[in-house]
Write an enzyme that holds these catalytic residues in place. Structure first.
Site, PDB file in Angstrom:
ATOM      1  N   SER A 297     -48.084  72.363 113.674  1.00  8.00           N
ATOM      2  CA  SER A 297     -48.473  73.751 113.909  1.00  8.00           C
ATOM      3  C   SER A 297     -47.497  74.743 113.264  1.00  8.00           C
ATOM      4  CB  SER A 297     -48.595  73.970 115.418  1.00  8.00           C
ATOM      5  OG  SER A 297     -49.176  75.217 115.706  1.00  8.00           O
ATOM      6  N   ASP A 308     -44.677  76.282  99.453  1.00  7.80           N
ATOM      7  CA  ASP A 308     -45.598  76.993  98.554  1.00  7.80           C
ATOM      8  C   ASP A 308     -44.908  78.116  97.784  1.00  7.80           C
ATOM      9  OD1 ASP A 308     -47.650  75.358  99.264  1.00  7.80           O
ATOM     10  OD2 ASP A 308     -48.783  76.839 100.413  1.00  7.80           O
ATOM     11  N   LYS A 322     -51.689  69.884 112.078  1.00  8.18           N
ATOM     12  CA  LYS A 322     -52.416  70.741 113.026  1.00  8.18           C
ATOM     13  C   LYS A 322     -52.533  72.142 112.430  1.00  8.18           C
ATOM     14  CE  LYS A 322     -52.423  72.751 117.660  1.00  8.18           C
ATOM     15  NZ  LYS A 322     -52.590  74.148 117.230  1.00  8.18           N
TER      16      LYS A 322
END
Length: 582
Positions: A297, A308, A322
């Protein structure tokens, strides 16, 4: 004129289509509302008839809760009904705060024991120790109480005394101890410090309220007072928590205005983009983020966003996957619904959700995202990354799988019980960074295990036993009895031999359990850092500018073929079923 007429005709057709779409939408909406009302009426009459005519007395509250839980279970594991009785636990999960004695308790056989008193909190200050057996709490015997029941007795209004009667192994008389309850706030950052002269380290265990401020405070101290020139952020086995705290943490390390995460749902109000809104602390310091399959999460948002944005090297094993967002909705009678409303998307545009709950297999099981639907994305510097579940590390760490011996020693409380005995016999030990299991301690542990008549079957032996039963049923055993018996001898084990074969592994786990008794969670982390593959790999990369820079090479592909093996830290909780804070 003809052209104008065509335009008007086109507009008229478009208008009709819009009206038709609105009517159809309204019809579908009304039909759904009718179906909801119809089925709720059926449900109401069913419960009423059960209450009136079922042969035995029923508890309507339990019956309805069971049906609600089963209904929500068919959607996904994160959409939950929270009754009024569980509201305190819900608040603790989101804030990390409750009023109690500050200890972890659990079942040990038929008894409720102190699994770990939190350092600096009432239980520890009053003298409770790990291994203490709770016999009475607030005048009530714990003999037939569940762990949850005992936890509720220990919790209560702050600044009120609760009396406990405990049996301490090695002591003849039970102890009666008065504990003054306090507001308990569990630190989201249980430890931070320097790994060496250049490398700072922050361990983040959850994403509760204000954890971003705790990370910021730790980072500023490491950078400005300790002289850290690189940073390791440890998110291993961090289950996540509050979304906004993950955004705040990423914001510490990326330029203001950078996108961190976005959410997309069926209802437009859940479509949001979260960006770094504050000035960062540092955007250039080399960083490594440690993850494992227990990182989920909000942990995956932090690791994924930093990956990224090519801000940090991610090290470890593939994360949990998740990527579902939950929102709490108020219901009647002080209850709540925690409902999945959207999915997470990190800066490259990929979703981190691994399991597809909306398209189940024919048998009702949940499948992973198929390879055919995995999509390629790129990081800020052009590296290739993929969706399909979780964050795949830039640097894979092969974690050692625990032996069957160690797993069974954990499950049978051998490490825990020996540490209790050891702590009762030794007033102090060396500092966490220095304490080691000597041969004398190890041999004493071996004697302890034998005296407790510890025995176990390996996974191989259990599978062989099933094979043997099947072979006898199908009468293959008779024709190959000699081969079966020879194989049985080869895969059999001896406790002495196994303890020596897995000596280093056993010593490592025993060290962790004993150090925790004297120095609590912070000490256990300090001790474990000494021989940590993830930390060693992080330091190796951070200390080598060329190696660190090569991680972010344009066009580099982050491999998807990573199998996460359970590490010791992930398997230890198997020993404790129903751990509760108190």
């Amino acid at each position: 004129m003809k052209r104008n007429r065509k335009i008007k005709t086109g507009i008229s057709i478009a208008a009709v289509l819009v009206v038709f779409a609105l009517v159809l939408s309204s019809f579908n909406r009304d039909e759904k509302l009718f179906l909801v009302d119809k089925n709720l009426d059926i449900y109401y009459t069913l419960v009423r008839e059960l209450n009136l005519f079922y042969v035995d007395e029923i508890n309507p509250t339990d019956l309805v809760k069971t049906s609600i839980d089963k209904m929500l279970e068919s959607l996904d594991p994160y959409t939950n009904y929270i009754p009024e009785s569980d509201m305190e636990d819900f608040r603790f999960m989101t804030t990390g705060e409750y009023a109690g004695v500050g200890a972890l308790i659990s079942k040990h056989g038929d008894e409720v024991v102190i699994a770990e008193p939190y350092e600096g909190f009432p239980a520890q200050k009053a003298g409770l120790k790990a291994g203490d057996i709770l016999r009475e709490v607030a005048g009530k015997s714990t003999e037939k109480l569940s762990t949850e029941d005992v936890s509720n007795l220990l919790k209560g209004p702050a600044n009120k005394v609760v009396r406990v009667k405990v049996e301490r192994p090695g002591k003849k008389k039970n102890l009666e101890i008065d504990i003054l309850r306090e507001k308990i706030q569990i630190d989201a950052v249980p430890y931070y410090g320097m790994l060496d002269n250049e490398t700072g380290y922050i361990r983040l265990s959850n994403f509760t309220k204000d954890c971003g401020d705790e990370v910021k405070k730790a980072f500023v101290e490491l950078k400005e007072q300790k002289g850290a020139k690189s940073l390791v952020l440890d998110l291993r086995s961090n289950p996540g928590g509050l979304l906004m705290e993950s955004v705040k943490i990423v914001n510490l390390f990326v330029p203001k205005g950078s996108e961190v995460v976005s959410t997309k749902g069926k209802v437009k109000q859940w479509d949001k983009t979260y960006k770094a809104t504050e000035n960062p602390i540092d955007t250039v310091m080399p960083m490594a983020v440690l993850v494992n399959r227990g990182s989920a999460s909000a942990s995956e948002i932090v690791a994924g966003a930093l990956q990224d944005l090519d801000r940090a090297v991610i090290i470890g094993t593939r994360t949990f996957g998740k990527g579902l967002v939950q929102t709490t909705r108020d219901l009647s009678y002080n209850t709540k619904l925690k409902v999945t409303t959207a999915k997470y998307y990190i800066p490259s545009g990929r979703c981190i959700q691994a399991l597809d709950y909306s398209h189940r297999n024919e048998d009702g099981s949940v499948g992973t995202i198929p390879d055919s639907l995995i999509t390629e994305f790129t990081t800020k510097k052009g590296r290739k990354v993929y969706d399909g579940g979780g964050i795949v590390p830039d640097q894979k760490i092969d974690l050692d799988r625990l032996s069957s011996l160690s797993i069974n020693l954990v499950r049978d409380f051998m490490f825990f019980d020996y540490a209790t005995k050891f702590a009762n016999e030794h007033e102090s030990i060396a500092a966490p960074e220095e304490f080691e299991i000597t041969d004398a301690i190890f041999n004493d542990f071996k004697t302890f295990v034998k005296e407790r008549k510890f025995s176990y079957q390996s996974e191989t032996e259990e599978m062989f036993k099933k094979l043997l039963e099947t072979a006898k049923e199908e009468r293959y055993y008779d024709v190959a009895e000699g081969e079966f018996e020879a194989l049985k001898v080869k895969i059999g084990h001896e406790l002495d031999k196994d303890l020596e074969s897995f000596k280093e592994e056993v010593k490592e786990m025993l060290t962790d359990e004993i150090v925790t008794r004297y120095y609590y969670q912070k000490g256990a982390i300090k001790s474990a850092i000494r021989e940590d593959k993830g930390i060693d790999k992080a330091k190796e990369i951070l200390h080598n500018p060329q190696a660190f820079g090569s991680v972010f090479t344009k066009g580099k592909i982050i491999s998807m073929n990573i199998q996460a093996l359970p590490a010791a830290a992930e398997l230890v909780p198997l020993a404790w079923e129903g751990l509760f804070d108190a």
